[in-house]
Scaffold this motif. Structure first.
Motif, short mmCIF file in Angstrom:
data_model
loop_
_atom_site.label_atom_id
_atom_site.label_comp_id
_atom_site.label_asym_id
_atom_site.label_seq_id
_atom_site.Cartn_x
_atom_site.Cartn_y
_atom_site.Cartn_z
N UNK A 237 -18.33 -5.03 1.98
CA UNK A 237 -17.36 -4.01 2.41
C UNK A 237 -16.02 -4.70 2.60
N UNK A 238 -15.05 -4.35 1.77
CA UNK A 238 -13.72 -4.96 1.82
C UNK A 238 -12.78 -3.99 2.53
N UNK A 239 -12.33 -4.36 3.72
CA UNK A 239 -11.49 -3.50 4.54
C UNK A 239 -10.04 -3.98 4.47
N UNK A 240 -9.16 -3.06 4.10
CA UNK A 240 -7.74 -3.39 4.00
C UNK A 240 -6.94 -2.34 4.77
N UNK A 241 -6.19 -2.79 5.77
CA UNK A 241 -5.34 -1.89 6.53
C UNK A 241 -3.93 -1.93 5.96
N UNK A 242 -3.24 -0.80 6.04
CA UNK A 242 -1.91 -0.73 5.45
C UNK A 242 -0.94 -1.72 6.10
N UNK A 243 -1.21 -2.13 7.34
CA UNK A 243 -0.33 -3.09 8.01
C UNK A 243 -0.39 -4.46 7.34
N UNK A 244 -1.46 -4.72 6.58
CA UNK A 244 -1.60 -5.99 5.87
C UNK A 244 -1.12 -5.93 4.43
N UNK A 245 -0.62 -4.77 4.04
CA UNK A 245 -0.06 -4.63 2.69
C UNK A 245 1.41 -5.07 2.75
N UNK A 246 1.63 -6.35 2.58
CA UNK A 246 2.96 -6.91 2.75
C UNK A 246 3.78 -6.90 1.46
N UNK A 247 3.13 -6.53 0.37
CA UNK A 247 3.80 -6.54 -0.92
C UNK A 247 3.28 -5.37 -1.73
N UNK A 248 4.16 -4.73 -2.50
CA UNK A 248 3.74 -3.59 -3.31
C UNK A 248 2.67 -3.98 -4.32
N UNK A 249 2.65 -5.25 -4.70
CA UNK A 249 1.65 -5.72 -5.65
C UNK A 249 0.24 -5.63 -5.11
N UNK A 250 0.09 -5.69 -3.77
CA UNK A 250 -1.25 -5.58 -3.18
C UNK A 250 -1.87 -4.24 -3.57
N UNK A 251 -1.10 -3.18 -3.40
CA UNK A 251 -1.62 -1.84 -3.70
C UNK A 251 -1.84 -1.65 -5.19
N UNK A 252 -0.99 -2.26 -6.01
CA UNK A 252 -1.18 -2.15 -7.46
C UNK A 252 -2.53 -2.76 -7.86
N UNK A 253 -2.85 -3.89 -7.28
CA UNK A 253 -4.12 -4.54 -7.59
C UNK A 253 -5.30 -3.70 -7.10
N UNK A 254 -5.19 -3.15 -5.88
CA UNK A 254 -6.26 -2.34 -5.33
C UNK A 254 -6.44 -1.06 -6.15
N UNK A 255 -5.33 -0.50 -6.59
CA UNK A 255 -5.39 0.72 -7.39
C UNK A 255 -6.14 0.47 -8.70
N UNK A 256 -5.87 -0.67 -9.31
CA UNK A 256 -6.56 -1.03 -10.56
C UNK A 256 -8.03 -1.33 -10.31
N UNK A 257 -8.31 -2.03 -9.21
CA UNK A 257 -9.69 -2.36 -8.88
C UNK A 257 -10.53 -1.10 -8.65
N UNK A 258 -9.98 -0.13 -7.93
CA UNK A 258 -10.70 1.11 -7.66
C UNK A 258 -10.94 1.90 -8.95
N UNK A 259 -9.98 1.83 -9.86
CA UNK A 259 -10.08 2.62 -11.08
C UNK A 259 -11.05 2.03 -12.10
#
Length: 402
Positions: A237-259
């Motif tokens: 279980x990989x838990x990521x809170x938005x407070x730890x998203x320090x760079x827009x690239x973090x979300x881009x990677x997670x978005x690709x991983x989920x897809x």
């Protein structure tokens, strides 16, 4: 779907009609103009059928009332849990009840639709209805072990906690089950996700951002998670809170991983070579003889899809979710959204009452004045002294929040 329960096959038409009615009514009532995540697609019907089939398959027999209750439970999880306002959730309750009355008129709907509708596999061998108080007692016992082994945190098992834990547990039971938890700070999003993961035997990984933490650090954390879930066969279980998203690239990677269950370019050079070697060894443990890099990487992504569950937690954005939904569509398309929102008055009352149990507040001769302000609508009148104190705590919280 009802082939696994032959005695219920005569109700296939009614079940289909009821599902379509609720889906179409929700699609008309809730639109992306109201909230960015109010988007409904035929995928909801597929998820609905899959959820019901997984619950029906292991059962030896089920009554019509049991079928209707399971149908209603899956409907509420799909269409109600994402809703923001209490009035919207009440509308969905009414829509589900109306569809049941229209398509299952001969069933005992009083029993089939009695709220709350809670399902769990914790108390039985199968995914089955559970009583709230029985579930509370079981979770209280498990929580003591959780606090000893994992995380020593005071957690009051008020009704909302039970509801949210079961919703997260339902996500973890599904293949490629990912969750998006939205609620105010302190609502228990991360703690409940960790507890549900522990109950399901998942290893928990959390990003711990620090000063200087950047894209390279996040990529390394992500590689470690994917190796564990992909090569090692470990359920994570990989838990990521938005407070730890320090760079827009973090979300881009997670978005690709989920897809797609992979992040292109994450493994290159020596990292890729080491990954393929580990995949070859892992495939051999599964009795597969794979050697071509494409075959090995395909096996790797399949393992990630099977073993990795992502939980993204965030606070309700003041400007709404439109921007987040536009930049990270997979967060909303691939994740089951559970709206924690703010603390409900019932939650505040139950927490205040629970945390004052060790305080001597019982007064045998206490009589609440007629002018007692009722902050919690469910307050039993005439109120006991303890309940009056808990009600006062709710009133104080409401005043601060206003």
């Amino acid at each position: 779907m009802l082939k696994v329960q032959p005695q219920l096959r005569a109700h296939a038409g009614a079940l289909t009609g009821a599902m379509v009615d609720v889906y179409a009514a929700s699609q008309r009532r809730f639109t992306a103009d109201q909230q960015a995540h109010y988007v409904y697609s035929p995928r909801e019907l597929t998820r609905w059928m899959r959820g019901m089939h997984e619950a029906l398959a292991p059962l030896e027999a089920l009554s019509v009332e049991g079928l209707v209750r399971l149908w209603a439970h899956e409907a509420l999880r799909l269409f109600q849990d994402r809703l923001v306002a209490p009035a919207e959730r009440a509308w969905t309750d009414a829509a589900v009840d109306a569809a049941a009355r229209a398509h299952f008129p001969a069933a005992d709907l009083g029993a089939a639709l009695a709220r709350p509708i809670l399902f769990s596999s914790w108390l039985t061998r199968h995914y089955a209805p559970v009583a709230r108080e029985e579930l509370r007692d079981y979770m209280r016992a498990r929580l003591r072990v959780f606090c000893e082994e994992e995380l020593d945190v005071p957690l009051v098992l008020f009704n909302d906690v039970l509801d949210h834990v079961l919703r997260i547990d339902r996500v973890f039971r599904q293949p490629q089950g990912h969750a998006l938890l939205i609620g105010v700070s302190g609502a228990g999003k991360t703690t409940l996700a960790r507890f549900a993961a522990w109950m399901n035997g998942l290893a928990v990984v959390q990003v711990r951002a620090h000063r200087g933490y950047g894209a390279a650090d996040f990529d390394e954390d992500l590689r470690a998670v994917l190796r564990r879930s992909g090569c090692g066969g470990e359920r994570v279980c990989f838990i990521l809170d938005e407070s730890n998203v320090l760079d827009a690239g973090f979300l881009e990677r997670m978005n690709t991983l989920l897809a797609s269950s992979e992040v292109p370019g994450l493994f290159e050079g020596d990292d890729l070579a080491a990954l393929l070697t580990a995949c070859r060894e892992g495939a051999q443990r599964d009795g597969l003889l794979l050697d071509a890099p494409d075959e090995l990487f395909r096996w790797f992504t399949q393992q990630v899809a099977r073993n990795l569950h992502v939980v993204f937690t965030m606070n309700p954005p003041a400007a709404g979710l439109a921007q987040r939904a536009a930049t990270s569509p997979a967060l909303f398309n691939r994740c089951v959204l559970d709206w924690f929102g703010d603390w409900s008055d019932q939650a505040l009352f139950q927490v205040a009452r629970e945390l004052t149990l060790r305080v001597d507040l019982d007064r045998a001769g206490f009589a609440a004045p007629d002018t007692l302000p009722v902050a919690y609508a469910g307050l039993a009148l005439p109120a006991s002294h303890r309940d009056a104190v808990a009600n006062a705590c709710v009133a104080a919280h409401q005043a601060v929040r206003a």
